[in-house]
Enzyme design. Structure first.
Site, short mmCIF file in Angstrom:
data_model
loop_
_atom_site.label_atom_id
_atom_site.label_comp_id
_atom_site.label_asym_id
_atom_site.label_seq_id
_atom_site.Cartn_x
_atom_site.Cartn_y
_atom_site.Cartn_z
N ASN A 83 -28.35 49.47 -2.94
CA ASN A 83 -28.69 49.65 -4.71
C ASN A 83 -28.41 49.77 -5.67
O ASN A 83 -29.84 49.51 -5.48
CB ASN A 83 -26.48 49.62 -5.13
CG ASN A 83 -25.73 49.91 -4.99
OD1 ASN A 83 -26.05 51.42 -5.89
ND2 ASN A 83 -24.18 50.29 -4.55
N HIS A 113 -42.36 27.99 -8.77
CA HIS A 113 -43.51 27.45 -9.96
C HIS A 113 -43.47 26.08 -9.65
O HIS A 113 -42.35 24.91 -9.55
CB HIS A 113 -42.70 27.82 -10.70
CG HIS A 113 -42.55 28.92 -11.46
ND1 HIS A 113 -43.49 30.16 -11.86
CD2 HIS A 113 -41.91 30.16 -11.28
CE1 HIS A 113 -43.79 31.10 -11.75
NE2 HIS A 113 -42.47 31.56 -11.57
N GLY A 140 -22.62 42.63 -3.98
CA GLY A 140 -22.99 43.14 -5.18
C GLY A 140 -23.57 40.97 -5.65
O GLY A 140 -22.80 40.44 -5.41
N ALA A 158 -20.04 39.01 -2.22
CA ALA A 158 -20.75 39.92 -2.87
C ALA A 158 -20.81 38.66 -4.35
O ALA A 158 -19.92 37.18 -4.16
CB ALA A 158 -19.73 40.24 -4.07
N ARG A 164 -30.08 28.87 1.93
CA ARG A 164 -30.98 27.82 3.05
C ARG A 164 -30.24 29.21 3.90
O ARG A 164 -29.81 30.33 3.62
CB ARG A 164 -29.74 26.49 3.41
CG ARG A 164 -29.02 26.79 3.20
CD ARG A 164 -27.84 25.75 3.81
NE ARG A 164 -26.51 25.26 3.12
CZ ARG A 164 -26.32 24.55 2.13
NH1 ARG A 164 -26.73 23.00 2.09
NH2 ARG A 164 -25.13 24.22 2.03
N ARG A 181 -16.75 31.91 8.72
CA ARG A 181 -16.73 31.42 9.37
C ARG A 181 -18.09 32.72 11.45
O ARG A 181 -18.35 33.97 9.96
CB ARG A 181 -15.46 31.81 10.07
CG ARG A 181 -14.75 33.62 9.52
CD ARG A 181 -13.84 34.11 8.93
NE ARG A 181 -13.59 35.20 8.45
CZ ARG A 181 -13.32 36.22 9.28
NH1 ARG A 181 -13.99 36.76 10.47
NH2 ARG A 181 -13.50 37.73 8.72
#
Length: 191
Positions: A83, A113, A140, A158, A164, A181
């Protein structure tokens, strides 16, 4: 070994190197072309994506605008939908599986960096890879950091910040993103 070879091997490289700079300028030219296309220009959109990205398996769709550093380090599976507002800083390899849905304003950041300012100020960086499995949904405004693998069928909520690995077929949310879950048959909505 050239700086571009170092980039491609995941080693620290000099981001100010002229060849690296040319790669970024090439990507920016293609991105600008892509972002100006009309919705009806799908054939041209696919041509640009195939030129920009490292590989596309089948057909994928990106809603403009997009921003990508290099493009050649991004590999996309068939049927993937990305999107609007997608950002991929691809100094490291980014593999996105088949039929993956990426929500608006999702960012993938592979660069790492140096922590010491005097080293960081030399424009050296390295890329840590990101792997996103098949059938993943990333909500999103999620951010995915370098070095992360997201398993097949996972759902990332979202606004999550994925720092990780996330296993397959789980719902994971938050900052930092954590498994909430497993996704089970009880989640089925279509009979």
């Amino acid at each position: 070994m050239t700086q571009k070879e170092r980039l491609l091997h995941g080693l620290y490289f000099d981001a100010s190197d002229p060849e690296i700079h040319q790669d970024r300028m090439r990507a920016q030219r293609l991105i600008n072309q892509y972002n100006r296309l009309e919705e009806t220009e799908q054939e041209e959109a696919q041509r640009i994506l195939h030129e920009l990205l490292g590989s596309i398996e089948g057909h994928c769709y990106f809603v403009p605008p997009i921003f990508i550093d290099y493009g050649h380090n991004i590999h996309i599976g068939d049927g993937t939908f990305v999107n609007t507002g997608f950002t991929a800083l691809d100094s490291g390899k980014i593999h996105i599986g088949r039929r993956t849905f990426i929500g608006p304003h999702v960012s993938i950041y592979t660069p790492h960096h140096p922590l010491l300012a005097e080293e960081r100020n030399t424009y050296h960086e390295c890329g840590r890879p990101v792997t996103i499995g098949d059938d993943v949904w990333i909500g999103g405004s999620a951010t995915i950091l370098g070095g992360v693998t997201i398993g097949d069928g996972a759902v990332i909520g979202a606004g999550s910040v994925v720092t990780r690995d996330i296993p397959a077929r789980v719902l994971a949310v938050g900052n930092p993103c954590r498994v909430l879950r497993p996704i089970t048959e009880a989640d089925r909505v279509l009979g």
